[in-house]
Design an enzyme around this catalytic site. Structure first.
Site, PDB file in Angstrom:
ATOM      1  N   ARG A 127       0.812  -1.228   0.000  1.00  0.00           N
ATOM      2  CA  ARG A 127       0.000   0.000   0.000  1.00  0.00           C
ATOM      3  C   ARG A 127       0.846   1.280   0.000  1.00  0.00           C
ATOM      4  NH1 ARG A 127      -3.172  -3.120   3.566  1.00  0.00           N
ATOM      5  NH2 ARG A 127      -4.949  -3.975   2.428  1.00  0.00           N
ATOM      6  N   LYS A 149       3.096  11.719 -10.463  1.00  0.00           N
ATOM      7  CA  LYS A 149       2.185  10.941 -11.312  1.00  0.00           C
ATOM      8  C   LYS A 149       2.901   9.660 -11.695  1.00  0.00           C
ATOM      9  CE  LYS A 149      -0.867  14.142 -13.691  1.00  0.00           C
ATOM     10  NZ  LYS A 149      -1.236  14.703 -15.011  1.00  0.00           N
ATOM     11  N   GLU A 191       9.053  18.977 -24.091  1.00  0.00           N
ATOM     12  CA  GLU A 191       8.441  19.350 -22.794  1.00  0.00           C
ATOM     13  C   GLU A 191       9.049  20.667 -22.292  1.00  0.00           C
ATOM     14  OE1 GLU A 191       5.865  17.658 -21.541  1.00  0.00           O
ATOM     15  OE2 GLU A 191       6.045  15.587 -22.235  1.00  0.00           O
ATOM     16  N   LYS A 235       7.771  23.097 -13.183  1.00  0.00           N
ATOM     17  CA  LYS A 235       6.955  21.913 -12.862  1.00  0.00           C
ATOM     18  C   LYS A 235       6.669  21.887 -11.356  1.00  0.00           C
ATOM     19  CE  LYS A 235       5.278  17.617 -13.320  1.00  0.00           C
ATOM     20  NZ  LYS A 235       5.164  16.448 -14.135  1.00  0.00           N
ATOM     21  N   GLU A 245      -4.161  17.637  -9.580  1.00  0.00           N
ATOM     22  CA  GLU A 245      -4.723  18.076 -10.869  1.00  0.00           C
ATOM     23  C   GLU A 245      -6.214  18.397 -10.811  1.00  0.00           C
ATOM     24  OE1 GLU A 245      -3.019  16.199 -14.390  1.00  0.00           O
ATOM     25  OE2 GLU A 245      -4.937  16.499 -15.390  1.00  0.00           O
ATOM     26  N   ARG A 249      -2.671  22.317 -12.604  1.00  0.00           N
ATOM     27  CA  ARG A 249      -1.771  21.247 -13.050  1.00  0.00           C
ATOM     28  C   ARG A 249      -2.147  20.747 -14.445  1.00  0.00           C
ATOM     29  NH1 ARG A 249       1.133  16.303  -9.801  1.00  0.00           N
ATOM     30  NH2 ARG A 249       2.147  15.467 -11.634  1.00  0.00           N
ATOM     31  N   ASN A 253      -0.725  19.504 -19.347  1.00  0.00           N
ATOM     32  CA  ASN A 253      -1.179  18.615 -20.418  1.00  0.00           C
ATOM     33  C   ASN A 253      -1.225  19.326 -21.764  1.00  0.00           C
ATOM     34  OD1 ASN A 253      -1.569  16.605 -18.503  1.00  0.00           O
ATOM     35  ND2 ASN A 253      -3.611  17.388 -18.011  1.00  0.00           N
ATOM     36  N   HIS A 256      -0.786  17.537 -24.983  1.00  0.00           N
ATOM     37  CA  HIS A 256      -0.890  16.108 -24.698  1.00  0.00           C
ATOM     38  C   HIS A 256      -2.187  15.473 -25.208  1.00  0.00           C
ATOM     39  CE1 HIS A 256       2.601  16.927 -22.316  1.00  0.00           C
ATOM     40  NE2 HIS A 256       2.668  15.711 -21.819  1.00  0.00           N
ATOM     41  N   HIS A 260      -1.584  12.319 -27.192  1.00  0.00           N
ATOM     42  CA  HIS A 260      -1.990  10.966 -26.803  1.00  0.00           C
ATOM     43  C   HIS A 260      -2.733  10.266 -27.933  1.00  0.00           C
ATOM     44  CE1 HIS A 260      -1.685  11.698 -22.174  1.00  0.00           C
ATOM     45  NE2 HIS A 260      -0.525  11.489 -22.743  1.00  0.00           N
ATOM     46  N   HIS A 273       7.013   9.893 -27.010  1.00  0.00           N
ATOM     47  CA  HIS A 273       6.048  10.722 -26.292  1.00  0.00           C
ATOM     48  C   HIS A 273       6.291  12.219 -26.592  1.00  0.00           C
ATOM     49  CE1 HIS A 273       3.400  12.078 -23.098  1.00  0.00           C
ATOM     50  NE2 HIS A 273       4.387  12.808 -22.616  1.00  0.00           N
TER      51      HIS A 273
HETATM   52  P1  NAD Z   1      11.940   6.304 -21.988  1.00  0.00           P
HETATM   53  O1  NAD Z   1      11.826   6.149 -20.564  1.00  0.00           O
HETATM   54  O2  NAD Z   1      11.355   5.254 -22.866  1.00  0.00           O
HETATM   55  O3  NAD Z   1      13.476   6.455 -22.356  1.00  0.00           O
HETATM   56  C1  NAD Z   1      13.841   6.584 -23.691  1.00  0.00           C
HETATM   57  C2  NAD Z   1      14.973   5.631 -24.100  1.00  0.00           C
HETATM   58  O4  NAD Z   1      16.201   6.193 -23.667  1.00  0.00           O
HETATM   59  C3  NAD Z   1      14.889   4.241 -23.508  1.00  0.00           C
HETATM   60  O5  NAD Z   1      15.267   3.318 -24.495  1.00  0.00           O
HETATM   61  C4  NAD Z   1      15.923   4.290 -22.397  1.00  0.00           C
HETATM   62  O6  NAD Z   1      16.458   3.032 -22.134  1.00  0.00           O
HETATM   63  C5  NAD Z   1      16.965   5.209 -22.964  1.00  0.00           C
HETATM   64  N1  NAD Z   1      17.739   5.941 -21.986  1.00  0.00           N
HETATM   65  C6  NAD Z   1      17.263   6.592 -20.899  1.00  0.00           C
HETATM   66  N2  NAD Z   1      18.242   7.290 -20.331  1.00  0.00           N
HETATM   67  C7  NAD Z   1      19.373   7.067 -21.021  1.00  0.00           C
HETATM   68  C8  NAD Z   1      20.700   7.537 -20.923  1.00  0.00           C
HETATM   69  N3  NAD Z   1      21.058   8.440 -20.032  1.00  0.00           N
HETATM   70  N4  NAD Z   1      21.601   7.066 -21.809  1.00  0.00           N
HETATM   71  C9  NAD Z   1      21.234   6.181 -22.779  1.00  0.00           C
HETATM   72  N5  NAD Z   1      19.975   5.744 -22.955  1.00  0.00           N
HETATM   73  C10 NAD Z   1      19.064   6.182 -22.085  1.00  0.00           C
HETATM   74  O7  NAD Z   1      11.317   7.697 -22.498  1.00  0.00           O
HETATM   75  P2  NAD Z   1      11.098   9.102 -21.788  1.00  0.00           P
HETATM   76  O8  NAD Z   1      10.920  10.041 -22.902  1.00  0.00           O
HETATM   77  O9  NAD Z   1      12.109   9.382 -20.767  1.00  0.00           O
HETATM   78  O10 NAD Z   1       9.714   8.927 -21.017  1.00  0.00           O
HETATM   79  C11 NAD Z   1       8.507   8.787 -21.679  1.00  0.00           C
HETATM   80  C12 NAD Z   1       7.486   8.301 -20.694  1.00  0.00           C
HETATM   81  O11 NAD Z   1       7.327   9.246 -19.643  1.00  0.00           O
HETATM   82  C13 NAD Z   1       6.113   8.098 -21.291  1.00  0.00           C
HETATM   83  O12 NAD Z   1       5.639   6.847 -20.904  1.00  0.00           O
HETATM   84  C14 NAD Z   1       5.273   9.202 -20.686  1.00  0.00           C
HETATM   85  O13 NAD Z   1       3.926   8.844 -20.539  1.00  0.00           O
HETATM   86  C15 NAD Z   1       5.953   9.393 -19.367  1.00  0.00           C
HETATM   87  N6  NAD Z   1       5.734  10.727 -18.766  1.00  0.00           N
HETATM   88  C16 NAD Z   1       5.308  10.775 -17.483  1.00  0.00           C
HETATM   89  C17 NAD Z   1       5.115  11.991 -16.872  1.00  0.00           C
HETATM   90  C18 NAD Z   1       4.701  12.063 -15.435  1.00  0.00           C
HETATM   91  O14 NAD Z   1       4.381  13.145 -14.951  1.00  0.00           O
HETATM   92  N7  NAD Z   1       4.721  10.975 -14.715  1.00  0.00           N
HETATM   93  C19 NAD Z   1       5.370  13.172 -17.571  1.00  0.00           C
HETATM   94  C20 NAD Z   1       5.809  13.084 -18.883  1.00  0.00           C
HETATM   95  C21 NAD Z   1       5.994  11.846 -19.473  1.00  0.00           C
HETATM   96  N1  GLY Z   2       3.105  15.579 -17.041  1.00  0.00           N
HETATM   97  C1  GLY Z   2       1.884  16.083 -16.539  1.00  0.00           C
HETATM   98  C2  GLY Z   2       1.813  16.179 -15.056  1.00  0.00           C
HETATM   99  O1  GLY Z   2       2.741  15.825 -14.366  1.00  0.00           O
HETATM  100  O2  GLY Z   2       0.815  16.592 -14.529  1.00  0.00           O
END
Ligand code: NAD
Ligand code: GLY
Length: 368
Positions: A127, A149, A191, A235, A245, A249, A253, A256, A260, A273
């Site tokens: 939990r 998130k 972003e 942020k 949100e 917040r 988006n 987005h 999406h 993304h």
């Molecule tokens: P990702 O996590 O898929 O990473 C991209 C690629 O880069 C992967 O293949 C990874 O292995 C590689 N990689 C990462 N760091 C590296 C490094 N330093 N050196 C070499 N390779 C490296 O992609 P991302 O763009 O970081 O994240 C996208 C995800 O984040 C999506 O799923 C999206 O929905 C999510 N997201 C979440 C939030 C949130 O608030 N939680 C906000 C924005 C995006």
């Molecule tokens: N990436 C959108 C949020 O964190 O709210």
């Protein structure tokens, strides 16, 4: 690079934490955990993928052992298509094997995919146990790692399963970006541009003044740190105002909603993304011009900056009906209405939920 660490406070009343930005911060993870009260003997599950772990897990594990913590490493497959329940099961299996307890810690070492999944696994194990985010992509540094998130994708849509679960610490070492593939770096810049449009005109103009923002090797370290700091601060400020949100917040988006749609309809992983968000910003910018909310000239500035960052500005071939269906499945649908964050000027946005299908159709026609 400046050897000093920068600290940004995420001053949430119930779960305050810091974002620490600095060179060699990974090697100092043990110190940082000690400073925030984690005691010797702490069980730690570090979750990463092969590419990231090859470069960065050794120094983290060493630092944890030096501080008499008890780390285990779990390697998952890389990629957005892995952001699913199966990966959560693997993390929970490892948590069970490592006998993690309520006071134990998971560390997410990687991009947003690893961060979102590890955060969600930590939110749901016993939990809720502690999680620390160590983002290694630009996108995760400026966005995904901050704000709590967490979640995974459902076969019917992105991030449909999730929980709010704030990290205890976000640790950013900008030098980890030097191993990141160029395409991923560009995706993260999307972003950064988003923060410019939603709330930070100065950041937008700073980016406009640069000759090159698409190749990391041509960006000075000082500028890189400045971009990360400004974005992370934006942020943090928004999250503090509205953790769950219910208001501002949602501005995060921006881009987005259409983004999406692209990710859902083109298949996870085909468009990154950040690329989908960049296209989404262009699309919603066009919608705002159509409604006379935004000046044509500002839409042009946004498009030019997105192009300069090497990001897509051409809408993919998609059936209108599929687009409308996908929009209806978005998390941001309220009373059957899709919300769009629309720009009013660079640095200011507002939410609208009265956009008609006709307007969307007209806008998408223009983007082809
Ligand atoms: P990702 O996590 O898929 O990473 C991209 C690629 O880069 C992967 O293949 C990874 O292995 C590689 N990689 C990462 N760091 C590296 C490094 N330093 N050196 C070499 N390779 C490296 O992609 P991302 O763009 O970081 O994240 C996208 C995800 O984040 C999506 O799923 C999206 O929905 C999510 N997201 C979440 C939030 C949130 O608030 N939680 C906000 C924005 C995006
Ligand atoms: N990436 C959108 C949020 O964190 O709210």
């Amino acid at each position: 690079m400046n050897k000093e660490n920068f600290h940004i406070k995420v001053s949430l009343t119930s779960n305050p934490y810091e974002i620490v930005i600095g060179e060699n911060s990974l090697e100092n993870i043990g110190d940082e955990l000690y400073k925030i009260g984690f005691k010797e003997g702490l069980k730690v599950l570090v979750v990463s993928n092969q590419e990231v772990s090859n470069n960065y897990s050794d120094c983290i594990i060493k630092s944890l052992i030096k501080h008499k913590y008890n780390p285990k490493l779990l390697i998952l497959k890389a990629g957005e298509e892995q952001k699913n329940q199966l990966s959560i099961d693997l993390i929970h299996d490892a948590a069970y094997e490592a006998r993690l307890e309520r006071g134990s810690l998971m560390i997410a070492l990687g991009g947003g995919v690893i961060g979102d999944m590890t955060g969600f696994a930590a939110a749901t194990w016993l939990r809720g146990i502690h999680v620390v985010q160590i983002p290694t992509t630009l996108l995760a540094m400026v966005d995904a790692s901050i704000g709590g998130k967490t979640g995974i994708n459902h076969t019917k849509g992105k991030n449909l399963i999730g929980a709010f679960h704030q990290p205890r610490l976000v640790l950013i070492d900008p030098k980890t970006l030097f191993t990141l593939p160029e395409r991923e770096f560009k995706a993260g810049m999307s972003e950064v541009i988003k923060y410019g449009v939603i709330s930070d005109l100065e950041l937008f103009e700073l980016l406009e003044r640069q000759e090159n923002i698409s190749e990391l090797s041509r960006i000075k370290e000082k500028l890189l740190v400045e971009i990360i700091k400004r974005s992370a601060r934006s942020k943090a400020e928004i999250v503090v105002k509205d953790e769950k949100e219910s208001g501002v917040r949602a501005f995060l988006n921006y881009g987005h909603t259409f983004g999406h749609v692209i990710e859902n309809l083109c298949g996870y992983g085909k468009w990154l993304h950040g690329e989908a968000v960049a296209m989404g910003m262009v699309a919603v910018g066009e919608l705002a011009v159509q409604r006379r909310l935004w000046r044509e000239i500002d839409a042009k500035r946004q498009r030019q900056l997105i192009e300069k960052a090497g990001l897509p500005t051409k809408w993919p071939k998609l059936e209108l009906e599929s687009v409308l269906n996908s929009l209806k499945g978005d998390k941001k649908v309220k009373d059957g209405k899709v919300s769009f964050v629309m720009p009013l000027k660079i640095g200011d946005v507002k939410i609208f939920n009265d956009i008609s299908n006709k307007e969307i159709n007209e806008c998408l026609q223009k983007l082809n």
